[in-house]
Structures are given as C-alpha cells and as structure tokens.
Design a protein around this motif. Structure first.
Motif, PDB file in Angstrom:
ATOM      1  N   SER A  79      -0.312   7.070   1.517  1.00  0.00           N
ATOM      2  CA  SER A  79      -1.809   7.839   1.544  1.00  0.00           C
ATOM      3  C   SER A  79      -2.813   6.693   1.951  1.00  0.00           C
ATOM      4  O   SER A  79      -3.882   7.020   2.698  1.00  0.00           O
ATOM      5  N   GLN A  80      -2.670   5.377   1.226  1.00  0.00           N
ATOM      6  CA  GLN A  80      -3.560   4.515   1.801  1.00  0.00           C
ATOM      7  C   GLN A  80      -3.522   3.893   3.090  1.00  0.00           C
ATOM      8  O   GLN A  80      -4.751   3.717   3.691  1.00  0.00           O
TER       9      GLN A  80
ATOM     10  N   PHE B  58       0.860  -1.295   0.016  1.00  0.00           N
ATOM     11  CA  PHE B  58       0.065  -0.082  -0.179  1.00  0.00           C
ATOM     12  C   PHE B  58       0.936   1.158  -0.239  1.00  0.00           C
ATOM     13  O   PHE B  58       1.964   1.243   0.689  1.00  0.00           O
ATOM     14  N   GLU B  59       0.376   2.164  -0.714  1.00  0.00           N
ATOM     15  CA  GLU B  59       0.878   3.588  -0.535  1.00  0.00           C
ATOM     16  C   GLU B  59       0.836   4.207   0.640  1.00  0.00           C
ATOM     17  O   GLU B  59      -0.041   4.088   1.291  1.00  0.00           O
TER      18      GLU B  59
ATOM     19  N   LYS C   1     -11.514   0.874  -5.545  1.00  0.00           N
ATOM     20  CA  LYS C   1     -10.235   0.289  -5.717  1.00  0.00           C
ATOM     21  C   LYS C   1      -9.345   1.412  -5.065  1.00  0.00           C
ATOM     22  O   LYS C   1      -8.177   1.039  -4.569  1.00  0.00           O
ATOM     23  N   HIS C   2      -9.396   2.597  -5.398  1.00  0.00           N
ATOM     24  CA  HIS C   2      -8.450   3.656  -5.040  1.00  0.00           C
ATOM     25  C   HIS C   2      -9.041   4.805  -3.553  1.00  0.00           C
ATOM     26  O   HIS C   2      -8.168   5.219  -3.077  1.00  0.00           O
ATOM     27  N   GLY C   3     -10.277   4.606  -3.272  1.00  0.00           N
ATOM     28  CA  GLY C   3     -10.741   5.491  -2.339  1.00  0.00           C
ATOM     29  C   GLY C   3     -10.956   6.868  -2.571  1.00  0.00           C
ATOM     30  O   GLY C   3     -11.176   7.605  -1.963  1.00  0.00           O
ATOM     31  N   GLU C   4     -10.930   7.245  -3.907  1.00  0.00           N
ATOM     32  CA  GLU C   4     -10.991   8.655  -4.242  1.00  0.00           C
ATOM     33  C   GLU C   4     -12.113   8.631  -5.764  1.00  0.00           C
ATOM     34  O   GLU C   4     -11.713   7.886  -6.358  1.00  0.00           O
TER      35      GLU C   4
ATOM     36  N   GLU D 276      -5.327   6.112   5.272  1.00  0.00           N
ATOM     37  CA  GLU D 276      -6.679   6.131   5.168  1.00  0.00           C
ATOM     38  C   GLU D 276      -7.310   4.897   6.188  1.00  0.00           C
ATOM     39  O   GLU D 276      -8.207   5.164   6.824  1.00  0.00           O
ATOM     40  N   PHE D 277      -6.564   3.935   6.173  1.00  0.00           N
ATOM     41  CA  PHE D 277      -6.640   3.013   7.113  1.00  0.00           C
ATOM     42  C   PHE D 277      -6.700   3.526   8.713  1.00  0.00           C
ATOM     43  O   PHE D 277      -7.468   2.920   9.151  1.00  0.00           O
TER      44      PHE D 277
ATOM     45  N   GLY E 255      -5.824  -5.475   5.053  1.00  0.00           N
ATOM     46  CA  GLY E 255      -4.732  -5.342   3.927  1.00  0.00           C
ATOM     47  C   GLY E 255      -4.709  -6.729   3.340  1.00  0.00           C
ATOM     48  O   GLY E 255      -4.695  -6.958   1.950  1.00  0.00           O
TER      49      GLY E 255
END
Length: 179
Positions: free
Chosen positions: A35-36, A32-33, A171-174, A39-40, A98
């Motif tokens: 930024s992801q 995960f990046e 898939k990307h949350g945005e 978000e978690f 994850g």
C-alpha cells in the motif's frame, strides 16, 4: 511540496552506480508495504505531468506551479534532478525517496520531540505555539512552509494541533483512528 521534495542522497560514483542502484532497489522495495509503494506510485503519477513515465524539468516546474510555488528557480530544479543516477522513472524516484525515508526518525522519537512542548500531556499544541517554535528554533520554517503545513494538517476549530495524529500521518500517510 517542500515536505515531499527534500534533498536527495548524494550521487554514487559512476563505477558503483549500476551495482549500488540494483541493490538499493531491492532493499528499498522490501522495507515498504504494498500500500505504501502504491502511494509512491500515485505521487509519481501526479508529478509526471506529461505522462511519459519520467519526471523531468518541465514536470517539476509544473508540479511546483500546481502547488502554488511559482518562484522556483531553474537552478533548484536542475540540482534536484542531478541527484538522480539517470532519468527519473518510478524505480529511481522510489529508490531516492525510499532510501531517504528509511533513515527517518522512528515514530516514537518524533512524538517525544512534540511531548517536550506538552508538559501537561494533553496531546495537543496550540497553533500559535507551534508556529512560534518552528519559525524561531533550529531549522526555521518560512511563512510559506508554515502555511503548507497547516493546510496539510489543519488545527481543530479551537486552534489546537493533535500532534500524535500528525506524527502518525507523517510516518504512515493516513489518519489514525481516534482512541
């Protein structure tokens, strides 16, 4: 909440827990990046209602209540917590979700599933068509789940659902920039 709280991976036998959990953590964090991961962390913070660094029965009950699900049975909450290898701190939470997401279908596969219902290639589906499909086929959605989905992903004023954008958000949350 149902979109977020899905069945978690099976328990690992006691002997293998520590080694497996350590290996899984490093693998999960690497896919995960940043930024992801953030978000978690935000989702974890929202669910950790009492701010003690752990998600427990009371936190889950309070989270469900905040989302309007007042009829969640204690047994269901207990089953969710049993899936964890121990107390649910952020690392356990992130690893559980994850690992589940790591095996999720690729974006193109999900998009192709929607395209089956869009033979004209308009990139939108009617809300009533989506409701019909999801409540009558395969793993049928309940009326409450449909309500939650359309609250999170509302159709436009004409009643159309932009499924390409929906898949991108899943898939990307945005939201995807309009092309």
């Amino acid at each position: 909440m149902d979109l977020l709280l899905f069945h978690l991976p099976p328990k690992v036998p006691k002997k293998a827990k520590k080694k497996s959990a350590e290996g899984a953590n490093s693998n999960v964090f690497s896919i995960f990046e940043q930024s992801q991961i953030q978000e978690f962390k935000e989702a974890f913070t929202i669910m950790d209602q009492n701010r003690d660094g752990f998600i427990d029965k009371n936190d889950l009950s309070d989270t469900f209540a905040a989302l309007g699900r007042l009829n969640v049975k204690q047994k269901e909450i207990d089953e969710m917590l049993k899936e964890a290898s121990g107390p649910v701190n952020f690392t356990v939470f992130f690893t559980m979700f994850g690992e589940k997401l790591k095996g999720a279908d690729p974006e193109e596969t999900i998009l192709n599933a929607f395209k089956v219902f869009d033979p004209e290639g308009k990139r939108v589906l009617r809300k009533d068509s989506v409701t019909e499909i999801l409540t009558t086929q395969a793993d049928r959605f309940s009326p409450e789940e449909m309500e939650q989905m359309f609250a999170a992903f509302p159709p436009d004023v004409a009643g159309n659902l932009d499924y390409k954008n929906l898949v991108h958000i899943i898939k990307h949350g945005e939201e995807k920039d309009q092309e």
